[in-house]
Design a protein around this motif. Sequence first.
Motif, PDB file in Angstrom:
ATOM      1  N   ASN A   8       0.830  -1.203   0.000  1.00 41.48           N
ATOM      2  CA  ASN A   8       0.000   0.000   0.000  1.00 41.48           C
ATOM      3  C   ASN A   8       0.865   1.254   0.000  1.00 41.48           C
ATOM      4  O   ASN A   8       1.804   1.378   0.798  1.00 41.48           O
ATOM      5  CB  ASN A   8      -0.905   0.009   1.240  1.00 41.48           C
ATOM      6  N   ILE A  21      -8.893   2.012   2.579  1.00 44.11           N
ATOM      7  CA  ILE A  21      -7.866   1.271   3.322  1.00 44.11           C
ATOM      8  C   ILE A  21      -8.491   0.515   4.477  1.00 44.11           C
ATOM      9  O   ILE A  21      -8.195  -0.671   4.714  1.00 44.11           O
ATOM     10  CB  ILE A  21      -6.773   2.234   3.848  1.00 44.11           C
ATOM     11  N   ILE A  63      -2.236  -1.271  -3.588  1.00 40.25           N
ATOM     12  CA  ILE A  63      -3.138  -0.148  -3.360  1.00 40.25           C
ATOM     13  C   ILE A  63      -2.317   1.115  -3.571  1.00 40.25           C
ATOM     14  O   ILE A  63      -1.359   1.378  -2.833  1.00 40.25           O
ATOM     15  CB  ILE A  63      -3.734  -0.172  -1.932  1.00 40.25           C
TER      16      ILE A  63
END
Length: 309
Positions: A8, A21, A63
């Motif tokens: 991420n 998230i 992400i």
Amino acid sequence: MPNFYVINNPCAGGGEQSNIINDVKKMPNIVAWHDTKYRGHAVKLAKHFAKTLQDNKAVILVIGGDGSLHETLNGLLQASRAVAIPLAYIPTGSGNDFARGAHIGSASEALHHLKSIHQSQILTIGRIDGDIPRQTTKYFINSLGIGLDAAVVSLTNNGKLKHYLNAIGLGSMSYLPAILSAFTHQEAFQMTIINGDQYIQIPSAFLVALTNQPYFGGGIAILPGADLHETQLDIVIAEKMSFFKFLRMFAALKKDGSHLKFHTVHHIKLLPNAQIHVRNIQPSQIDGENLGIGTYEFTVNHQEYPFWL
């Protein structure tokens, strides 16, 4: 059900996706979570996963923006793993061109879709071998650009406007003023393409985009109709033109893709081992990230990779 190993980028898109998230963290099949802390960190994390994971249900979930996905893909491929680990993606960046080209939608739509996927699909990526700034081998998911679009990327990434627009959810608009600014400074340059038995010389190239999908620059359709599943790469070249003609071309880019009909715009389907030569020092970008400036002499090929999309 796959086991997700998350990479991420907490800074992607100005860090405005905390709700996404939190939703991802609630998923029961999240096995590991790593936040990137610096440029290139995703490469290091992905390479470690590729070298150490023995989980046959593993999927690397990225992400972030196009740059985060680019770094992760390069890290996985640099490890030379025998069996590739599939890549999943939730777009939280500014441009999100890969998400457009792959038709996965916004971050929330991608997350919703991710929960219903049961197998990977094979997409085509680009591979460059040869003389480019910073590294000798690079893989790309969206495009590699030389000239104007690379200057735009540099102006956008280094300016303050992108951070402000990210904060209000309009990050993709940060590319527009940079395009107009870069036009006034970008000079024409010579390039040569050896494509099979074709020897093509472009004496006044201005914008060069190697791509396998429709979009670049935050949603500009440089090659409408392109397909990430197609096992071939394309190159689009625009020659230097007047500012008035550039505005017409840009309007066509944004509207219907008729820019490809301009006599100063060239579209070439690249054969395996096509060669690109640019001897003038020019800026370059790969998947929306600055490569720097230099001269170029490289070979282009396509390669397949599994994506959990």
